[in-house]
Motif scaffolding. Structure first.
Motif, PDB file in Angstrom:
ATOM      1  N   ALA A 105       0.840  -1.205   0.000  1.00 35.53           N
ATOM      2  CA  ALA A 105       0.000   0.000   0.000  1.00 35.53           C
ATOM      3  C   ALA A 105       0.874   1.253   0.000  1.00 35.53           C
ATOM      4  O   ALA A 105       0.579   2.228  -0.703  1.00 35.53           O
ATOM      5  CB  ALA A 105      -0.935  -0.001   1.207  1.00 35.53           C
ATOM      6  N   MET A 106       1.964   1.210   0.772  1.00 32.58           N
ATOM      7  CA  MET A 106       2.889   2.340   0.805  1.00 32.58           C
ATOM      8  C   MET A 106       3.466   2.603  -0.581  1.00 32.58           C
ATOM      9  O   MET A 106       3.541   3.747  -1.026  1.00 32.58           O
ATOM     10  CB  MET A 106       4.020   2.059   1.802  1.00 32.58           C
ATOM     11  CG  MET A 106       5.081   3.120   1.871  1.00 32.58           C
ATOM     12  SD  MET A 106       6.784   2.725   1.383  1.00 32.58           S
ATOM     13  CE  MET A 106       6.929   1.040   1.068  1.00 32.58           C
ATOM     14  N   ALA A 107       3.850   1.545  -1.281  1.00 32.63           N
ATOM     15  CA  ALA A 107       4.419   1.696  -2.620  1.00 32.63           C
ATOM     16  C   ALA A 107       3.383   2.271  -3.587  1.00 32.63           C
ATOM     17  O   ALA A 107       3.698   3.171  -4.383  1.00 32.63           O
ATOM     18  CB  ALA A 107       4.935   0.354  -3.131  1.00 32.63           C
ATOM     19  N   CYS A 108       2.166   1.775  -3.519  1.00 25.80           N
ATOM     20  CA  CYS A 108       1.117   2.262  -4.430  1.00 25.80           C
ATOM     21  C   CYS A 108       0.770   3.725  -4.158  1.00 25.80           C
ATOM     22  O   CYS A 108       0.607   4.517  -5.097  1.00 25.80           O
ATOM     23  CB  CYS A 108      -0.125   1.387  -4.309  1.00 25.80           C
ATOM     24  SG  CYS A 108       0.129  -0.281  -4.941  1.00 25.80           S
ATOM     25  N   VAL A 109       0.683   4.106  -2.891  1.00 20.23           N
ATOM     26  CA  VAL A 109       0.375   5.495  -2.549  1.00 20.23           C
ATOM     27  C   VAL A 109       1.532   6.409  -2.944  1.00 20.23           C
ATOM     28  O   VAL A 109       1.320   7.483  -3.518  1.00 20.23           O
ATOM     29  CB  VAL A 109       0.047   5.624  -1.043  1.00 20.23           C
ATOM     30  CG1 VAL A 109       0.016   7.074  -0.601  1.00 20.23           C
ATOM     31  CG2 VAL A 109      -1.271   4.943  -0.735  1.00 20.23           C
ATOM     32  N   LEU A 110       2.759   5.987  -2.660  1.00 16.56           N
ATOM     33  CA  LEU A 110       3.928   6.785  -3.013  1.00 16.56           C
ATOM     34  C   LEU A 110       4.010   7.007  -4.518  1.00 16.56           C
ATOM     35  O   LEU A 110       4.116   8.146  -4.987  1.00 16.56           O
ATOM     36  CB  LEU A 110       5.213   6.114  -2.525  1.00 16.56           C
ATOM     37  CG  LEU A 110       6.523   6.729  -3.018  1.00 16.56           C
ATOM     38  CD1 LEU A 110       6.774   8.057  -2.317  1.00 16.56           C
ATOM     39  CD2 LEU A 110       7.683   5.787  -2.801  1.00 16.56           C
ATOM     40  N   MET A 111       3.944   5.935  -5.288  1.00 18.91           N
ATOM     41  CA  MET A 111       4.114   6.055  -6.739  1.00 18.91           C
ATOM     42  C   MET A 111       2.893   6.702  -7.401  1.00 18.91           C
ATOM     43  O   MET A 111       3.036   7.484  -8.335  1.00 18.91           O
ATOM     44  CB  MET A 111       4.410   4.688  -7.347  1.00 18.91           C
ATOM     45  CG  MET A 111       5.708   4.077  -6.838  1.00 18.91           C
ATOM     46  SD  MET A 111       7.159   5.106  -7.039  1.00 18.91           S
ATOM     47  CE  MET A 111       7.640   4.654  -8.690  1.00 18.91           C
ATOM     48  N   GLY A 112       1.702   6.388  -6.928  1.00 12.41           N
ATOM     49  CA  GLY A 112       0.504   7.016  -7.482  1.00 12.41           C
ATOM     50  C   GLY A 112       0.451   8.510  -7.181  1.00 12.41           C
ATOM     51  O   GLY A 112       0.134   9.321  -8.050  1.00 12.41           O
ATOM     52  N   GLY A 113       0.759   8.872  -5.953  1.00 11.34           N
ATOM     53  CA  GLY A 113       0.781  10.285  -5.570  1.00 11.34           C
ATOM     54  C   GLY A 113       1.853  11.056  -6.303  1.00 11.34           C
ATOM     55  O   GLY A 113       1.629  12.176  -6.782  1.00 11.34           O
ATOM     56  N   TRP A 114       3.051  10.460  -6.405  1.00 13.61           N
ATOM     57  CA  TRP A 114       4.145  11.121  -7.124  1.00 13.61           C
ATOM     58  C   TRP A 114       3.763  11.317  -8.595  1.00 13.61           C
ATOM     59  O   TRP A 114       4.000  12.374  -9.167  1.00 13.61           O
ATOM     60  CB  TRP A 114       5.420  10.287  -6.997  1.00 13.61           C
ATOM     61  CG  TRP A 114       6.632  10.971  -7.536  1.00 13.61           C
ATOM     62  CD1 TRP A 114       7.101  10.914  -8.818  1.00 13.61           C
ATOM     63  CD2 TRP A 114       7.518  11.837  -6.838  1.00 13.61           C
ATOM     64  NE1 TRP A 114       8.225  11.687  -8.949  1.00 13.61           N
ATOM     65  CE2 TRP A 114       8.510  12.254  -7.745  1.00 13.61           C
ATOM     66  CE3 TRP A 114       7.572  12.291  -5.525  1.00 13.61           C
ATOM     67  CZ2 TRP A 114       9.533  13.111  -7.378  1.00 13.61           C
ATOM     68  CZ3 TRP A 114       8.610  13.136  -5.166  1.00 13.61           C
ATOM     69  CH2 TRP A 114       9.571  13.538  -6.094  1.00 13.61           C
ATOM     70  N   ALA A 115       3.168  10.278  -9.179  1.00 11.66           N
ATOM     71  CA  ALA A 115       2.781  10.366 -10.593  1.00 11.66           C
ATOM     72  C   ALA A 115       1.723  11.444 -10.809  1.00 11.66           C
ATOM     73  O   ALA A 115       1.778  12.174 -11.796  1.00 11.66           O
ATOM     74  CB  ALA A 115       2.258   9.020 -11.082  1.00 11.66           C
ATOM     75  N   TYR A 116       0.779  11.578  -9.913  1.00 17.06           N
ATOM     76  CA  TYR A 116      -0.299  12.551 -10.093  1.00 17.06           C
ATOM     77  C   TYR A 116       0.159  13.982  -9.816  1.00 17.06           C
ATOM     78  O   TYR A 116      -0.180  14.904 -10.557  1.00 17.06           O
ATOM     79  CB  TYR A 116      -1.495  12.208  -9.194  1.00 17.06           C
ATOM     80  CG  TYR A 116      -2.663  13.129  -9.408  1.00 17.06           C
ATOM     81  CD1 TYR A 116      -3.407  13.067 -10.574  1.00 17.06           C
ATOM     82  CD2 TYR A 116      -3.000  14.090  -8.458  1.00 17.06           C
ATOM     83  CE1 TYR A 116      -4.472  13.931 -10.790  1.00 17.06           C
ATOM     84  CE2 TYR A 116      -4.060  14.951  -8.658  1.00 17.06           C
ATOM     85  CZ  TYR A 116      -4.793  14.866  -9.826  1.00 17.06           C
ATOM     86  OH  TYR A 116      -5.842  15.723 -10.035  1.00 17.06           O
ATOM     87  N   PHE A 117       0.922  14.170  -8.750  1.00 14.30           N
ATOM     88  CA  PHE A 117       1.271  15.526  -8.340  1.00 14.30           C
ATOM     89  C   PHE A 117       2.554  16.066  -8.961  1.00 14.30           C
ATOM     90  O   PHE A 117       2.746  17.276  -8.996  1.00 14.30           O
ATOM     91  CB  PHE A 117       1.370  15.616  -6.813  1.00 14.30           C
ATOM     92  CG  PHE A 117       0.034  15.560  -6.146  1.00 14.30           C
ATOM     93  CD1 PHE A 117      -0.839  16.632  -6.207  1.00 14.30           C
ATOM     94  CD2 PHE A 117      -0.377  14.418  -5.491  1.00 14.30           C
ATOM     95  CE1 PHE A 117      -2.077  16.571  -5.610  1.00 14.30           C
ATOM     96  CE2 PHE A 117      -1.619  14.346  -4.877  1.00 14.30           C
ATOM     97  CZ  PHE A 117      -2.477  15.429  -4.941  1.00 14.30           C
ATOM     98  N   ARG A 118       3.450  15.203  -9.434  1.00 16.31           N
ATOM     99  CA  ARG A 118       4.747  15.690  -9.882  1.00 16.31           C
ATOM    100  C   ARG A 118       5.093  15.396 -11.344  1.00 16.31           C
ATOM    101  O   ARG A 118       6.057  15.951 -11.856  1.00 16.31           O
ATOM    102  CB  ARG A 118       5.856  15.076  -9.009  1.00 16.31           C
ATOM    103  CG  ARG A 118       5.714  15.302  -7.527  1.00 16.31           C
ATOM    104  CD  ARG A 118       6.094  16.653  -7.086  1.00 16.31           C
ATOM    105  NE  ARG A 118       7.507  16.846  -7.386  1.00 16.31           N
ATOM    106  CZ  ARG A 118       8.097  18.010  -7.406  1.00 16.31           C
ATOM    107  NH1 ARG A 118       7.423  19.083  -7.157  1.00 16.31           N
ATOM    108  NH2 ARG A 118       9.372  18.117  -7.684  1.00 16.31           N
ATOM    109  N   THR A 119       4.349  14.498 -12.008  1.00 15.54           N
ATOM    110  CA  THR A 119       4.740  14.050 -13.341  1.00 15.54           C
ATOM    111  C   THR A 119       3.530  13.917 -14.269  1.00 15.54           C
ATOM    112  O   THR A 119       2.394  13.916 -13.807  1.00 15.54           O
ATOM    113  CB  THR A 119       5.429  12.669 -13.277  1.00 15.54           C
ATOM    114  OG1 THR A 119       4.456  11.684 -12.936  1.00 15.54           O
ATOM    115  CG2 THR A 119       6.563  12.644 -12.277  1.00 15.54           C
ATOM    116  N   PRO A 120       3.770  13.731 -15.560  1.00 12.01           N
ATOM    117  CA  PRO A 120       2.696  13.389 -16.501  1.00 12.01           C
ATOM    118  C   PRO A 120       2.631  11.872 -16.738  1.00 12.01           C
ATOM    119  O   PRO A 120       2.389  11.428 -17.851  1.00 12.01           O
ATOM    120  CB  PRO A 120       3.118  14.141 -17.767  1.00 12.01           C
ATOM    121  CG  PRO A 120       4.599  14.114 -17.719  1.00 12.01           C
ATOM    122  CD  PRO A 120       4.967  14.206 -16.253  1.00 12.01           C
TER     123      PRO A 120
END
Length: 110
Positions: free
Chosen positions: A67-82
């Motif tokens: 869950a930590m990995a999914c939240v980290l990568m999903g959040g990073w992808a949404y807020f910081r990248t395309p």
């Protein structure tokens, strides 16, 4: 936490950070952003089972790590990248990241 679990945990985190930090590059068929998107999500898909195994035999730890990995990568992808592209549409929090991908370098469309 055993030595094997600790090694798997740090290995999984390393895979995630490589996926975040590794830059994209141009290929004959894809531009930098598309390659970066593929690398990013491939690293996420590879790291999730490694992190799940790191938590075993405690199922709660395994679920927490994934869950930590999914939240980290999903959040990073949404807020910081395309990096979230669904059905040809880029989903991102900020307008500059929502712009369409530039064409690959070999594409000579008028």
């Amino acid at each position: 936490m055993s030595t094997l679990s600790l090694s798997l945990f740090f290995g999984g985190l390393t895979i995630l950070f490589v996926g975040i930090l590794l830059p994209g590059w141009n290929t004959a068929t894809m531009g930098k952003r598309a390659v970066k998107r593929h690398v990013y999500w491939a690293a996420t898909i590879l790291a999730v089972p490694v992190l799940f195994a790191a938590g075993l035999p405690d199922l709660q730890s395994s679920i927490a790590f994934t869950a930590m990995a999914c939240v980290l990568m999903g959040g990073w992808a949404y807020f910081r990248t395309p990096n979230i592209k669904i059905g040809g549409r880029i989903l991102a929090a900020y307008p500059p990241n929502r712009e369409p991908d530039p064409p690959p370098p070999g594409d000579r469309r008028p």
